[in-house]
Motif scaffolding. Sequence first.
Motif: not given
Length: 292
Positions: A51-52, A66
């Motif tokens: 996600r990051s 993100t």
Amino acid sequence: MLRRLVLALIASLLASPSLATEARLLGSHTWVSDDASVGGLSGLELSEDGRSFVALSDRAKFFTGTLTRNEKGVVSGVTLEKGIPLSAQDGGTLKRFEADSEGFALSMDGKAYVSFEGIHRIAQLDLDTGRLTDLPKHPDFEKMQNNSSLEGVAVDASGTIYTLPERSGAVGRPFPLYRYMNGQWDASWSIPRDEDTDFLPVGLDIGPDGRLYLLERWFTGLGFATRVRRFDLGPQGPENEVTLLRTLTATHDNLEGIAVWADETGIRLTLVSDNNFRFFQRTEFVDYRVIE
């Protein structure tokens, strides 16, 4: 030239994402940012949960942010946090031929590395300031072809850095795989190059399984085809080659960055495209799942 175009058309007709060996397309997302400097993305790293992200532009800038993922785990949105330009070790602006940044790698201890064309080199990157510190060069780097040198870079769990050029110097000649360890370069390893296709390396990563993943592209004249090969890293070099993915021409845009991560279903591949800052291309995040 005509023969290569015919071969490209035949290869495109024979290849299909739905028939790709051991990889399945989950979906894709086109990112349109309000920041005009976002583009040319050629390197990508993701957090363990996918996600990051840190994405590297080929215009000497990197971006953090993100990713939003839908119920299938496919990227559905992008939130940009910041963009930081790369700078010389003294904090000054990079000169023209110093700034063609191509590959990005993040080690387990948080060290970041960037590969460059133009002045062919690997540099350590300070993620807080954007400052670069060049590593020593292998003698081969000086002889590499302009705009076709160190496209990909990766780091394994031991901290060994891997890189390879986009071109090997001849069709059928293996791509040299350089390793930087204990303060020295080793050039004894290589990766096979096809004689009947023009797939060329553009991205490199070490997966959580310890394997080497190589992203390649082929500009057929009608668009880009994409291939991902996976290798075990044996004592004598890459082995047990598996072609995970080979797409039709123009299935995706110009995919250049690869991040290999894992979720509860197994190994995941997230790829990002370089739009070359052209209106008819796009910045695309693409997700695949490796099926064993």
